[in-house]
Design a protein around this motif. Structure first.
Motif, PDB file in Angstrom:
ATOM      1  N   GLY A   5     -47.790  22.410  98.805  1.00 23.21           N
ATOM      2  CA  GLY A   5     -46.639  23.243  98.468  1.00 23.21           C
ATOM      3  C   GLY A   5     -45.859  22.712  97.281  1.00 23.21           C
ATOM      4  O   GLY A   5     -45.499  23.465  96.369  1.00 23.21           O
ATOM      5  N   THR A   6     -45.592  21.409  97.289  1.00 24.32           N
ATOM      6  CA  THR A   6     -44.829  20.845  96.176  1.00 24.32           C
ATOM      7  C   THR A   6     -45.652  20.862  94.886  1.00 24.32           C
ATOM      8  O   THR A   6     -45.106  21.091  93.805  1.00 24.32           O
ATOM      9  CB  THR A   6     -44.377  19.404  96.497  1.00 24.32           C
ATOM     10  N   MET A   7     -46.954  20.660  95.006  1.00 23.04           N
ATOM     11  CA  MET A   7     -47.830  20.700  93.839  1.00 23.04           C
ATOM     12  C   MET A   7     -47.797  22.093  93.194  1.00 23.04           C
ATOM     13  O   MET A   7     -47.636  22.228  91.971  1.00 23.04           O
ATOM     14  CB  MET A   7     -49.268  20.352  94.271  1.00 23.04           C
ATOM     15  N   LEU A   8     -47.937  23.131  94.009  1.00 21.39           N
ATOM     16  CA  LEU A   8     -47.958  24.496  93.500  1.00 21.39           C
ATOM     17  C   LEU A   8     -46.579  24.929  92.983  1.00 21.39           C
ATOM     18  O   LEU A   8     -46.478  25.578  91.934  1.00 21.39           O
ATOM     19  CB  LEU A   8     -48.451  25.452  94.590  1.00 21.39           C
ATOM     20  N   LYS A   9     -45.527  24.558  93.702  1.00 16.01           N
ATOM     21  CA  LYS A   9     -44.172  24.927  93.285  1.00 16.01           C
ATOM     22  C   LYS A   9     -43.818  24.277  91.949  1.00 16.01           C
ATOM     23  O   LYS A   9     -43.260  24.927  91.058  1.00 16.01           O
ATOM     24  CB  LYS A   9     -43.157  24.517  94.356  1.00 16.01           C
ATOM     25  N   ARG A  10     -44.169  23.006  91.808  1.00  9.93           N
ATOM     26  CA  ARG A  10     -43.883  22.297  90.554  1.00  9.93           C
ATOM     27  C   ARG A  10     -44.577  22.983  89.373  1.00  9.93           C
ATOM     28  O   ARG A  10     -43.970  23.209  88.320  1.00  9.93           O
ATOM     29  CB  ARG A  10     -44.319  20.837  90.663  1.00  9.93           C
ATOM     30  N   GLU A  11     -45.843  23.355  89.552  1.00  7.91           N
ATOM     31  CA  GLU A  11     -46.585  23.999  88.465  1.00  7.91           C
ATOM     32  C   GLU A  11     -46.036  25.396  88.167  1.00  7.91           C
ATOM     33  O   GLU A  11     -45.956  25.806  87.015  1.00  7.91           O
ATOM     34  CB  GLU A  11     -48.069  24.079  88.822  1.00  7.91           C
ATOM     35  N   ARG A  12     -45.655  26.138  89.205  1.00  7.88           N
ATOM     36  CA  ARG A  12     -45.086  27.476  88.998  1.00  7.88           C
ATOM     37  C   ARG A  12     -43.792  27.402  88.210  1.00  7.88           C
ATOM     38  O   ARG A  12     -43.583  28.156  87.254  1.00  7.88           O
ATOM     39  CB  ARG A  12     -44.831  28.154  90.351  1.00  7.88           C
ATOM     40  N   GLU A  13     -42.930  26.470  88.593  1.00  9.65           N
ATOM     41  CA  GLU A  13     -41.655  26.319  87.891  1.00  9.65           C
ATOM     42  C   GLU A  13     -41.866  25.833  86.458  1.00  9.65           C
ATOM     43  O   GLU A  13     -41.139  26.228  85.550  1.00  9.65           O
ATOM     44  CB  GLU A  13     -40.731  25.369  88.663  1.00  9.65           C
ATOM     45  N   ALA A  14     -42.861  24.961  86.243  1.00  7.49           N
ATOM     46  CA  ALA A  14     -43.158  24.479  84.884  1.00  7.49           C
ATOM     47  C   ALA A  14     -43.612  25.626  83.987  1.00  7.49           C
ATOM     48  O   ALA A  14     -43.353  25.620  82.780  1.00  7.49           O
ATOM     49  CB  ALA A  14     -44.230  23.393  84.940  1.00  7.49           C
ATOM     50  N   ARG A  15     -44.268  26.600  84.552  1.00  3.16           N
ATOM     51  CA  ARG A  15     -44.728  27.761  83.775  1.00  3.16           C
ATOM     52  C   ARG A  15     -43.661  28.846  83.664  1.00  3.16           C
ATOM     53  O   ARG A  15     -43.871  29.853  82.992  1.00  3.16           O
ATOM     54  CB  ARG A  15     -45.989  28.351  84.397  1.00  3.16           C
ATOM     55  N   GLY A  16     -42.544  28.674  84.351  1.00  2.00           N
ATOM     56  CA  GLY A  16     -41.445  29.626  84.263  1.00  2.00           C
ATOM     57  C   GLY A  16     -41.693  30.922  85.026  1.00  2.00           C
ATOM     58  O   GLY A  16     -41.106  31.949  84.693  1.00  2.00           O
ATOM     59  N   LEU A  17     -42.522  30.877  86.047  1.00  2.00           N
ATOM     60  CA  LEU A  17     -42.810  32.066  86.852  1.00  2.00           C
ATOM     61  C   LEU A  17     -41.891  32.121  88.069  1.00  2.00           C
ATOM     62  O   LEU A  17     -41.569  31.087  88.653  1.00  2.00           O
ATOM     63  CB  LEU A  17     -44.262  32.051  87.340  1.00  2.00           C
ATOM     64  N   THR A  18     -41.478  33.315  88.420  1.00  3.20           N
ATOM     65  CA  THR A  18     -40.696  33.487  89.640  1.00  3.20           C
ATOM     66  C   THR A  18     -41.660  33.815  90.793  1.00  3.20           C
ATOM     67  O   THR A  18     -42.811  34.181  90.564  1.00  3.20           O
ATOM     68  CB  THR A  18     -39.674  34.634  89.505  1.00  3.20           C
ATOM     69  N   ILE A  19     -41.135  33.711  92.001  1.00  5.37           N
ATOM     70  CA  ILE A  19     -41.931  34.056  93.184  1.00  5.37           C
ATOM     71  C   ILE A  19     -42.367  35.525  93.099  1.00  5.37           C
ATOM     72  O   ILE A  19     -43.508  35.865  93.390  1.00  5.37           O
ATOM     73  CB  ILE A  19     -41.131  33.810  94.485  1.00  5.37           C
ATOM     74  N   ARG A  20     -41.447  36.376  92.699  1.00  8.75           N
ATOM     75  CA  ARG A  20     -41.740  37.811  92.622  1.00  8.75           C
ATOM     76  C   ARG A  20     -42.855  38.095  91.618  1.00  8.75           C
ATOM     77  O   ARG A  20     -43.767  38.879  91.897  1.00  8.75           O
ATOM     78  CB  ARG A  20     -40.484  38.583  92.237  1.00  8.75           C
ATOM     79  N   GLU A  21     -42.808  37.461  90.452  1.00 11.54           N
ATOM     80  CA  GLU A  21     -43.860  37.664  89.441  1.00 11.54           C
ATOM     81  C   GLU A  21     -45.213  37.184  89.957  1.00 11.54           C
ATOM     82  O   GLU A  21     -46.234  37.847  89.777  1.00 11.54           O
ATOM     83  CB  GLU A  21     -43.504  36.914  88.150  1.00 11.54           C
ATOM     84  N   LEU A  22     -45.201  36.032  90.602  1.00  8.58           N
ATOM     85  CA  LEU A  22     -46.452  35.481  91.136  1.00  8.58           C
ATOM     86  C   LEU A  22     -47.004  36.360  92.269  1.00  8.58           C
ATOM     87  O   LEU A  22     -48.215  36.562  92.358  1.00  8.58           O
ATOM     88  CB  LEU A  22     -46.222  34.058  91.637  1.00  8.58           C
ATOM     89  N   ALA A  23     -46.108  36.921  93.070  1.00  6.03           N
ATOM     90  CA  ALA A  23     -46.540  37.807  94.156  1.00  6.03           C
ATOM     91  C   ALA A  23     -47.195  39.071  93.597  1.00  6.03           C
ATOM     92  O   ALA A  23     -48.179  39.566  94.156  1.00  6.03           O
ATOM     93  CB  ALA A  23     -45.352  38.176  95.048  1.00  6.03           C
ATOM     94  N   GLU A  24     -46.663  39.594  92.505  1.00  7.64           N
ATOM     95  CA  GLU A  24     -47.251  40.795  91.899  1.00  7.64           C
ATOM     96  C   GLU A  24     -48.638  40.516  91.335  1.00  7.64           C
ATOM     97  O   GLU A  24     -49.545  41.333  91.455  1.00  7.64           O
ATOM     98  CB  GLU A  24     -46.339  41.325  90.800  1.00  7.64           C
ATOM     99  N   VAL A  25     -48.818  39.359  90.740  1.00 10.35           N
ATOM    100  CA  VAL A  25     -50.098  39.024  90.115  1.00 10.35           C
ATOM    101  C   VAL A  25     -51.154  38.671  91.162  1.00 10.35           C
ATOM    102  O   VAL A  25     -52.290  39.131  91.088  1.00 10.35           O
ATOM    103  CB  VAL A  25     -49.913  37.863  89.106  1.00 10.35           C
ATOM    104  N   THR A  26     -50.782  37.864  92.132  1.00  8.69           N
ATOM    105  CA  THR A  26     -51.752  37.396  93.132  1.00  8.69           C
ATOM    106  C   THR A  26     -51.896  38.339  94.314  1.00  8.69           C
ATOM    107  O   THR A  26     -52.844  38.199  95.087  1.00  8.69           O
ATOM    108  CB  THR A  26     -51.340  36.024  93.689  1.00  8.69           C
ATOM    109  N   ARG A  27     -50.938  39.256  94.469  1.00  5.70           N
ATOM    110  CA  ARG A  27     -50.891  40.171  95.616  1.00  5.70           C
ATOM    111  C   ARG A  27     -50.731  39.426  96.939  1.00  5.70           C
ATOM    112  O   ARG A  27     -51.202  39.868  97.984  1.00  5.70           O
ATOM    113  CB  ARG A  27     -52.103  41.082  95.643  1.00  5.70           C
ATOM    114  N   ILE A  28     -50.108  38.283  96.878  1.00  6.29           N
ATOM    115  CA  ILE A  28     -49.738  37.523  98.067  1.00  6.29           C
ATOM    116  C   ILE A  28     -48.277  37.855  98.350  1.00  6.29           C
ATOM    117  O   ILE A  28     -47.453  37.823  97.438  1.00  6.29           O
ATOM    118  CB  ILE A  28     -49.903  35.998  97.836  1.00  6.29           C
TER     119      ILE A  28
END
Length: 183
Positions: A5-28
């Motif tokens: 979780g911390t590994m994925l969260k750190r990388e997501r924040e480094a790329r400037g993605l929000t949870i909502r944007e990632l949910a739309e792309v991954t459909r999770i």
């Protein structure tokens, strides 16, 4: 070792993605992404969902999938050892999924609320009962329609008129191996 979780969260924040944007792309679902980032894996219905979501999440962030899965396996093993040692069901660092959902906006809550408190859907069973009843009534009606009275006709010793008329005819026709013969 770093948790998945911390590994994925750190990388997501480094790329400037929000949870909502990632949910739309991954459909999770957003609630599932939040649970993954908080290492709250007990809220998922089965292990296959967790592994699939971790793979999709890592793939979208261009992280090595094997490293994320190994981190997850190590996290699960550590948590299992911790539970066995303390006799508790959950370790202190895991936040239950419903608690996480309540802390987010209404979209996340609406998408991931627990539906086990609702009454089971019985409309399907009612429909099946109606179909079975209709089939039973139809089969009884058809059986009554196509069966006789159930009483056998008594033989009075006389043959039907059609049989006696054939015997009295001057023309007798019979079929032999040589063909039809008129007598």
């Amino acid at each position: 070792m770093e948790t998945p979780g911390t590994m994925l969260k750190r990388e997501r924040e480094a790329r400037g993605l929000t949870i909502r944007e990632l949910a739309e792309v991954t459909r999770i679902p957003e609630g599932s992404l939040i649970a993954i980032e908080n290492n709250a894996f007990d809220g998922f219905p089965a292990e296959v969902f967790v592994r699939g979501f971790l793979r999709n999440y890592a793939r979208e962030l261009s992280l090595p999938i094997d490293a994320v899965i190994q981190s997850y396996d190590a996290f699960r093993a550590q948590r299992t050892r911790h539970q066995a040692g303390t006799g508790r069901e959950r370790s202190a660092e895991i936040i239950p999924l419903p608690t996480l959902i309540q802390t987010r906006d209404s979209d996340v809550r609406a998408a991931n609320t627990n539906t086990t408190d609702e009454e089971p859907n019985t409309k399907g069973f009612r429909f099946a009962y109606v179909i079975v009843a209709v089939i039973a009534v139809a089969s009884i009606a058809l059986s009554l329609m196509f069966t006789g009275t159930g009483e056998a006709e008594e033989y009075d010793g006389q043959r039907p008129a059609a049989e006696t008329a054939a015997e009295d005819s001057p023309f007798l026709i019979s079929n032999t191996s040589e063909g039809w013969i008129l007598e």
